[in-house]
Write an enzyme that holds these catalytic residues in place. Structure first.
Site, PDB file in Angstrom:
ATOM      1  N   GLY A  14     -26.176  -6.113 -28.892  1.00 54.75           N
ATOM      2  CA  GLY A  14     -27.145  -5.667 -27.876  1.00 54.75           C
ATOM      3  C   GLY A  14     -27.854  -4.398 -28.325  1.00 54.75           C
ATOM      4  NE  ARG A  80     -26.676 -15.968 -26.864  1.00 57.87           N
ATOM      5  CZ  ARG A  80     -26.438 -16.773 -25.854  1.00 57.87           C
ATOM      6  NH1 ARG A  80     -26.503 -18.044 -25.994  1.00 57.87           N
ATOM      7  NH2 ARG A  80     -26.153 -16.272 -24.669  1.00 57.87           N
ATOM      8  CG  ASP A 118     -16.611  -4.584 -30.117  1.00 55.60           C
ATOM      9  OD1 ASP A 118     -17.801  -4.915 -29.923  1.00 55.60           O
ATOM     10  OD2 ASP A 118     -15.680  -4.940 -29.373  1.00 55.60           O
ATOM     11  CB  THR A 140     -22.005  -0.007 -27.807  1.00 59.24           C
ATOM     12  OG1 THR A 140     -21.843  -0.471 -26.460  1.00 59.24           O
ATOM     13  CG2 THR A 140     -20.768   0.786 -28.157  1.00 59.24           C
ATOM     14  CG  ASP A 142     -20.702  -1.510 -23.454  1.00 59.06           C
ATOM     15  OD1 ASP A 142     -21.565  -1.344 -22.575  1.00 59.06           O
ATOM     16  OD2 ASP A 142     -20.522  -2.592 -24.036  1.00 59.06           O
ATOM     17  CG  ASP A 144     -16.777  -0.707 -26.129  1.00 56.29           C
ATOM     18  OD1 ASP A 144     -17.551  -0.359 -27.043  1.00 56.29           O
ATOM     19  OD2 ASP A 144     -16.730  -1.872 -25.706  1.00 56.29           O
ATOM     20  NE  ARG A 186     -18.677  -5.277 -24.660  1.00 56.63           N
ATOM     21  CZ  ARG A 186     -18.427  -5.486 -25.938  1.00 56.63           C
ATOM     22  NH1 ARG A 186     -18.219  -6.708 -26.354  1.00 56.63           N
ATOM     23  NH2 ARG A 186     -18.387  -4.498 -26.780  1.00 56.63           N
TER      24      ARG A 186
END
Ligand code: F6P
Length: 365
Positions: A14, A80, A118, A140, A142, A144, A186
């Protein structure tokens, strides 16, 4: 010092604000400091396969001029596009890693700077094992990734979420409403927790602390009885009720080729449940991809620039198979397997959560 003449750069997974700052720093450092050529791989690794019209193009100082404040990525990205599990036109997944490696050899690429989260780091690790020189840059919203104190993109997302909560505050106050706002992240609650604290939320629900609806309602009723005429509830997309499951839109093909949930949608159910339980007029807002768009914050521009420059210096030092990271005030590098060993999640009993509790935030548990 290894004999490097040409490197490639790709952005995967993303997007997030700050990707262009990294690309710019990679290109400028590689050309200014080392005199290397840089190739940009479009749309993750798709450019190496010519997939969907994506290609590989030379990146020069002229190509990166003016991109520092731009959101998104000038190279395009894909979640993807795992070379080891690429969806084909029949919906099946195929391993196209050998083609990608052959194309990198044909282009005489000595190392690839992979900017991603990740999933991209896992791909980088697999490519390393097949002999491709990879260096990672952690991205990211996120936040994370455990190996770095912070990923770039997170600060910008936090600004968007906090500003949104501030805006919801004023309209909540005018109408005496409960506003429920859903943020991304997420399985990590960083955006929810920090934007919630920064925005003065009354209830913050994050994946790391499964909540009880009854507790959420009690907190809102207590606040109303104490004279609070409105309330703000921040809910992370990955939050769950105790004993419940995450709310998701669809099960997609994740970056490792396995099934991954596309989270989102908890907000509407929760707003309805709150309205039903305590009769408050309640509204739901899903921030969604607004958190990933737009111009990067100054912090992310600086971090992206530091990461991009450090990644190129790492290639020059022969540090292949490693990812740049921020530790305290220093940019360091860590092995990619170490970087992806475990996700960085909020500690439910950590100081940040305790600080929230101290100022009266309910975590619904
Ligand atoms: O990982 C970044 C992220 O924005 C998550 O917070 C969110 O769950 C996901 O990506 C959304 O992905 P997509 O862009 O595929 O909808």
């Amino acid at each position: 010092m290894p004999n490097i003449r040409r490197i490639a750069v790709s952005t995967g997974g993303g997007d997030c604000p700050g990707l262009n700052a990294v690309i710019r720093a990679v290109v400028k450092t590689a050309t200014n400091v080392y005199g290397w050529k840089v190739l940009g791989i479009e749309t993750g690794f798709d450019g190496l396969l010519g997939r969907g019209g994506a290609r590989v193009r030379p990146l020069t100082a002229a190509s990166v001029r003016g991109i520092l404040p731009q959101g998104g990525t000038i190279l395009g990205t894909s979640n993807r596009g795992n070379p080891f599990a690429m969806p084909d036109e029949n919906g099946l997944t195929v391993d196209r890693s050998r083609e990608i490696i052959a194309r990198l050899e044909e282009l005489e690429v000595d190392a690839v700077v992979s900017i991603g989260g990740d999933g991209s780091m896992r791909i980088a690790e697999q490519m390393m094992q097949l002999g491709v020189g990879m260096v990672g840059v952690p991205k990211t919203i996120d936040n994370d990734l455990a190996a770095t104190d912070v990923t770039f993109g997170y600060d910008s997302a936090l600004h968007v979420a906090t500003e949104a909560i501030d805006r919801l505050h004023t309209t909540a106050e005018s109408h005496h409403r409960v506003m429920v706002v859903e943020v991304m992240g997420r399985n990590a609650g960083w955006i929810g927790l920090e934007a919630g604290i920064a925005g003065g939320a009354d209830v913050i629900l994050i994946p790391e602390i499964p909540y009880r609806l009854e507790e959420v309602v009690n907190a809102l009723v207590r606040r109303a009885r104490a004279g609070g005429k409105f309330s703000i509830v921040v809910v992370s997309e990955g939050a769950t009720q105790q004993g419940g499951e995450q709310v998701y839109q669809e099960a997609t093909l994740g970056s490792h080729g396995s099934s991954a949930l596309r989270l989102g949608g908890i907000c509407n159910n929760l707003a309805q449940q709150i309205a039903d339980a305590c009769g408050a007029e309640t509204r739901a807002t899903v921030l969604g991809h607004l958190q990933r768009g737009g111009s990067p914050s100054p912090f992310d521009r600086v971090l992206g620039t530091r990461f991009g420059a450090a990644a190129v210096h790492l290639v020059a030092r022969g540090g292949l198979g490693r990812m740049v990271a921020l530790r305290g005030t220093e940019i360091v590098d860590v092995s990619i397997p170490e970087a992806i060993a475990e996700p960085k999640l909020v500690n439910p009993s950590g100081e940040l959560v305790q600080a929230g509790r101290s100022v009266g935030v309910s975590f619904g548990a």
